[in-house]
Design a protein around this motif. Sequence first.
Motif, PDB file in Angstrom:
ATOM      1  N   ASP A 187     -45.326 -29.018 -22.742  1.00 23.04           N
ATOM      2  CA  ASP A 187     -45.907 -29.450 -21.462  1.00 23.04           C
ATOM      3  C   ASP A 187     -44.914 -29.237 -20.306  1.00 23.04           C
ATOM      4  O   ASP A 187     -45.223 -29.514 -19.156  1.00 23.04           O
ATOM      5  N   HIS A 188     -43.720 -28.734 -20.635  1.00 24.61           N
ATOM      6  CA  HIS A 188     -42.714 -28.440 -19.607  1.00 24.61           C
ATOM      7  C   HIS A 188     -42.358 -26.952 -19.552  1.00 24.61           C
ATOM      8  O   HIS A 188     -41.881 -26.472 -18.530  1.00 24.61           O
ATOM      9  N   HIS A 239     -43.226 -37.332 -16.105  1.00 26.50           N
ATOM     10  CA  HIS A 239     -44.671 -37.545 -15.984  1.00 26.50           C
ATOM     11  C   HIS A 239     -44.887 -38.707 -15.020  1.00 26.50           C
ATOM     12  O   HIS A 239     -44.108 -39.642 -14.989  1.00 26.50           O
ATOM     13  N   ASP A 244     -38.151 -36.071 -19.139  1.00 19.72           N
ATOM     14  CA  ASP A 244     -38.884 -37.139 -19.824  1.00 19.72           C
ATOM     15  C   ASP A 244     -38.020 -38.357 -20.179  1.00 19.72           C
ATOM     16  O   ASP A 244     -38.464 -39.230 -20.931  1.00 19.72           O
ATOM     17  N   HIS A 260     -36.476 -29.806 -21.054  1.00 18.58           N
ATOM     18  CA  HIS A 260     -36.422 -29.799 -22.519  1.00 18.58           C
ATOM     19  C   HIS A 260     -37.473 -28.814 -22.998  1.00 18.58           C
ATOM     20  O   HIS A 260     -38.203 -28.244 -22.177  1.00 18.58           O
TER      21      HIS A 260
HETATM   22 ZN   LIG Z   1     -43.371 -34.328 -21.303  1.00 17.01          ZN
END
Ligand SMILES: [Zn+2]
Length: 423
Positions: free
Chosen positions: A98-99, A247, A206, A94
């Motif tokens: 953070d990805h 995560h 996620d 996505h």
């Molecule tokens: Zn994330």
Amino acid sequence: MMNPQELDAIVDRVWNGEAPMEEWTAAVSGGSIKEVSSDVIVVSTGYLFGNVTVIRTEAGLVMIDTGSRETARDTLRAMRTWDKRPIHTVIYTHGHIDHTWGARLLDKEADENGAARPRIIAHRNVLNRFQRYDETQDLNTIIMGRQFNQADYTFPGEHRRPDEVYDEELTLTVGGVRLQLRHGRGETDDATFVWLPEQKVLVSGDFVIWVFPNAGNPRKVQRFANDWAGVLRYMHGLAPAVLVPGHGPVIPDARRAAQLLDDGASALESLVRQTLDLMNGGHSLNSILHRVKPSAELLAKPYLLPKYDDPEFVVRGIWHLYAGWFDGNPAHLKPAADHELGAEIADLAGGVEALAKRVEALCAQGRIRLAASLIEFAVAAAPDDKQVHRVRAAVYRACVEAETSLIGKAIMAITLHESGKRS
Ligand SMILES: [Zn+2]
């Protein structure tokens, strides 16, 4: 770096609720490799930073996600100790940073080596997200800085766009390895999860995050609890041998993977069902917030703790998805100005001082929701009153202590600090 057996022992203890996730984060910080098979690894750098899956193929490496701004360099360094061949394809699960953030490092590496930049594939809505990020960069700086309590936070710009997008499903074969990409909505509307049918490895993005699903974040765009539950049911049907979450630690165990997926789906299904039943019964949002009860048994599971989001916020998200922003209270349709309402309530109470005293009494009784509601009237009536701010800080200190979710705590803590400074 910790040896694999020691790390597995920590993951076992986290799974059993005997160790906090922070212990795993400490163990993997700096970049840690989990070998899923001889040609598949997962690089982790800590709970708050997205996991990165790397697949070795004859055509080059395939990466699923690229790492967070804080740790993408460590991620790349760790994966290069495992294999040095060029990166052929990158899949974004996505568009959250953070990805995706690490993609710029991959382009840079390719440029330095005179190699072709990796081909990046994502769901079509990632393009819309990046457009929105460009339009609201300063807003995202405010939201993220407050969510993670970092005063100097700056949301990045220049998001690396995907080169190819797809809509519902996409099967890729890279260097002889088959990857099945499938779109679903959950935390975001642009999500992809990846199934490696030969290895029975599921890379969930996620949809699985080792905490209660983050489907109600108060300051973010709409999320999709019901679709999220459906995706977890679908994943459960795949019966993965290995589950790679967005995560937190990899779950290399079919039985545990099935249990986590089933429990996650059940927790969301229960919230959705209760909320929709009450909506269909004509209840207001406030009435629903005080009636819906998440399953205590599921909430106690070490992988469903409401440490990040709060089930109550998820209920709000469900309401908003089906019924828009109006909460059913006619006074909220066209509300009075806060300062006018506050002044009127303070007058009725016999003055701001009396109102603040009553708030202190309520707070002492543990009735902190009521205390928070009333102190906001007092501060609206007397925004410079030091005593009001003193009481307000005490109210939100109690609220922070009572709140389990990081997101909820962060918003309350900001109020606590603001009033602390003004008292
Ligand atoms: Zn994330």
